[in-house]
Design an enzyme around this catalytic site. Structure first.
Site, PDB file in Angstrom:
ATOM      1  N   GLU A   2       0.780  -1.234   0.000  1.00  0.00           N
ATOM      2  CA  GLU A   2       0.000   0.000   0.000  1.00  0.00           C
ATOM      3  C   GLU A   2       0.814   1.288   0.000  1.00  0.00           C
ATOM      4  O   GLU A   2       0.798   2.045   0.983  1.00  0.00           O
ATOM      5  CB  GLU A   2      -0.958   0.019   1.198  1.00  0.00           C
ATOM      6  CG  GLU A   2      -2.016  -1.047   1.153  1.00  0.00           C
ATOM      7  CD  GLU A   2      -3.108  -0.843   2.218  1.00  0.00           C
ATOM      8  OE1 GLU A   2      -2.899  -0.054   3.149  1.00  0.00           O
ATOM      9  OE2 GLU A   2      -4.161  -1.479   2.096  1.00  0.00           O
ATOM     10  N   GLU A  25      -5.737  -8.193   0.554  1.00  0.00           N
ATOM     11  CA  GLU A  25      -6.426  -7.837   1.797  1.00  0.00           C
ATOM     12  C   GLU A  25      -7.856  -7.443   1.492  1.00  0.00           C
ATOM     13  O   GLU A  25      -8.135  -6.746   0.511  1.00  0.00           O
ATOM     14  CB  GLU A  25      -5.777  -6.636   2.515  1.00  0.00           C
ATOM     15  CG  GLU A  25      -4.530  -6.958   3.270  1.00  0.00           C
ATOM     16  CD  GLU A  25      -3.924  -5.731   3.950  1.00  0.00           C
ATOM     17  OE1 GLU A  25      -4.682  -4.862   4.416  1.00  0.00           O
ATOM     18  OE2 GLU A  25      -2.683  -5.663   3.988  1.00  0.00           O
TER      19      GLU A  25
HETATM   20  C1  FCB Z   1      -4.590  -1.969   5.596  1.00  0.00           C
HETATM   21  C2  FCB Z   1      -3.205  -2.342   6.082  1.00  0.00           C
HETATM   22  C3  FCB Z   1      -3.198  -3.421   7.133  1.00  0.00           C
HETATM   23  C4  FCB Z   1      -4.323  -3.228   8.123  1.00  0.00           C
HETATM   24  C5  FCB Z   1      -5.636  -3.090   7.405  1.00  0.00           C
HETATM   25  C6  FCB Z   1      -6.824  -3.002   8.319  1.00  0.00           C
HETATM   26  O1  FCB Z   1      -4.573  -0.680   5.059  1.00  0.00           O
HETATM   27  O2  FCB Z   1      -2.417  -2.793   4.991  1.00  0.00           O
HETATM   28  O3  FCB Z   1      -1.936  -3.440   7.753  1.00  0.00           O
HETATM   29  O4  FCB Z   1      -4.046  -2.129   8.907  1.00  0.00           O
HETATM   30  O5  FCB Z   1      -5.589  -1.945   6.584  1.00  0.00           O
END
Ligand code: FCB
Length: 483
Positions: free
Chosen positions: A187, A387
């Site tokens: 990210e 994610e």
């Molecule tokens: C993302 C992050 C991860 C966690 C989630 C909830 O942005 O990559 O580390 O904090 O959010």
């Protein structure tokens, strides 16, 4: 792991039995991979053990109090409990575990001397996973820069590209024979631009404080573009190194992607959404998948700051295309034109969900839209969702008699999986889904107050307790889908 069946589930089971239900309605491709994700700082603990150096996050929490007095010095203690955690992942049926390496555990000073005990931890973790039949997926950088490198100018200096490359090579050489999935960075927009930009603004007396991270003044945000460019270069150089070693796994990057929808159908709001999309998405998708930067965003940033692009950089970026794109999706952005706004003349609407999630509006169609859009605009890349997940606060994560009935999380996961399934049906080359996260963990500046896990962690005793969502996820994996 005992589980009481809710009346609703019992009814579904019954109706399936009486109408001879024939397998799941949402069946995923046979080679689809189900995983969960974590990051070193959020789970490992053991912050100063066995020769580990400090990371910037150790400093942020221990010295700068950025997590309201909490630290992840212990976190969920995975450094000591990895065997137990891998056994839990195995029991859940998890097929791949995405975790990150703490750079300062391996190289306490960031460069130079390797800490053998640190490297050995990751080697043991990988072996434990493989023995459990779980594929390791390694993120090299999930925000925890060694403090020693921050002291030398951090990502603002061009040297950082070579620091990262040296570290990446060490990891490839140590684990490349056993790890087939590598993620360079996690990210860049959220960390290199938003988090590091906000922290820089908060700590630098010459910069006015940033009122809202996602409404950062243009000049402050543009000042971070050089950091994100160094990440892009470092990403490309690491891919080059990986391939030069003759390793045959897949290497990619994880981007946070948030579809930007105009708040109304006015032309001004449409233009505002294009800017938001450029800042959050195209500024990263374009270099990673096309080897270029979008001209509109480059012009916005260059009006305020040197973005750091030098002769030859774009050639390196273009020559080293990722094997896959990792997508993190939590929520969309609703954008309107706001001529008064110092944030590039745009503003986003507040989340109006009745039961707000920590990470913004719950909108599964956003996942479908972004997958289709990446597929269409970027030449059908191989995509992994690296994610997706949610936390809704104490109500949804209440521990009662050893059980957690996290109905909102269950619903969130199911609906996002349906959106992912629809995208696959419509031709998107999506092969993996990593849920964030298997375990409740240390959620950056929010510390232990924001739970995202399938598994409840008692931060005092370190006990792990399966939530209802964990049982769901186990059955989705077992059936490779659901009704
Ligand atoms: C993302 C992050 C991860 C966690 C989630 C909830 O942005 O990559 O580390 O904090 O959010």
């Amino acid at each position: 792991m005992r589980r009481r069946q809710s009346p609703a589930i019992a009814a579904i089971v019954l109706s399936c039995a009486s109408f001879a239900c024939s397998g799941p309605t949402f069946t995923f491709p046979e080679d689809f991979v189900w995983g969960t994700a974590t990051a070193a700082y959020q789970v490992e603990g053991a912050w100063n053990e066995d020769g580990k150096g400090r990371s910037v996050w150790d400093t942020y929490t221990n010295d700068l109090n950025l997590a309201g007095g909490e630290t992840a010095n212990v976190a969920i203690d995975q450094y000591h409990r990895y065997r137990e955690d891998v056994a839990l992942l195995k029991a859940m049926g998890i097929q791949s575990y995405r975790f990150s390496v703490a750079w300062a555990r391996v190289l306490p000073e960031g460069t130079g001397e390797v800490n053998p005990a640190g490297l050995d931890y990751y080697s043991r973790l990988v072996d434990e996973l493989l023995a459990a039949g779980i594929e390791p997926a390694v993120t090299l950088y999930h925000w925890d820069l060694p403090q020693a490198l921050a002291d030398r100018g951090g990502w603002r200096t061009r040297e950082s590209v070579e620091w990262f490359n040296e570290y990446a090579r060490i990891m490839f050489e140590a684990l490349g024979d056993r790890v087939g999935t590598w993620i360079t960075f996690n990210e860049p927009y959220i960390d290199a631009i938003i988090i590091e930009g906000s922290i820089r603004a908060a700590l630098d007396p010459n910069i006015d404080p940033v009122p809202e991270p996602f409404a950062m003044r243009a000049e402050v945000q543009a000042g971070q573009a050089i950091v994100s460019h160094h990440w892009m270069l470092a990403h490309a150089r690491a891919i080059e190194t990986y391939r030069s070693l003759g390793l045959d796994g897949n290497i990619g990057i994880t981007l946070s992607v948030s579809p930007a929808y105009p708040a109304t159908d006015s032309d001004d709001d449409a233009a505002a959404a294009t800017i938001a999309d450029g800042l959050h998405n195209r500024w990263f998708l374009d270099p990673v998948l096309k080897g270029t930067y979008p001209e509109d965003v480059r012009a916005l940033y260059s009006a305020h700051a040197d973005v750091g692009i030098r002769d030859g950089d774009m050639e390196v970026i273009a020559a080293n295309r990722a094997d896959f794109l990792g997508v993190n999706y939590y929520s969309p952005t609703r954008v309107r034109a706001e001529p008064e706004s110092a944030h590039f003349g745009i503003a986003s609407l507040p989340n109006s969900d009745e039961q707000p999630a920590f990470n913004g509006e719950v909108y599964p169609d956003g996942l479908y839209d972004l997958l289709m859009r990446i597929d269409r605009d970027y030449g059908k890349p191989l995509i992994y969702i690296t994610e997706n997940g949610a936390g809704f606060g104490p109500e949804d994560d209440r521990l009662i008699d050893g059980e957690v009935h996290d109905v909102l999380r269950r619903d969130y996961i199911r609906r996002h999986l349906i959106a992912a399934h629809r995208a696959i049906q419509d031709g998107v080359n999506l092969q993996r889904y990593y849920l964030w996260s298997c375990f409740d963990n240390f959620e950056w500046i929010w510390g232990t107050t924001r739970r995202f896990g399938l598994v409840y962690v008692d931060f005092e005793t370190q006990e792990r307790i399966w939530k209802d969502s964990a049982h769901d996820f186990q059955s989705y994996i077992r059936d490779n889908g659901f009704n």
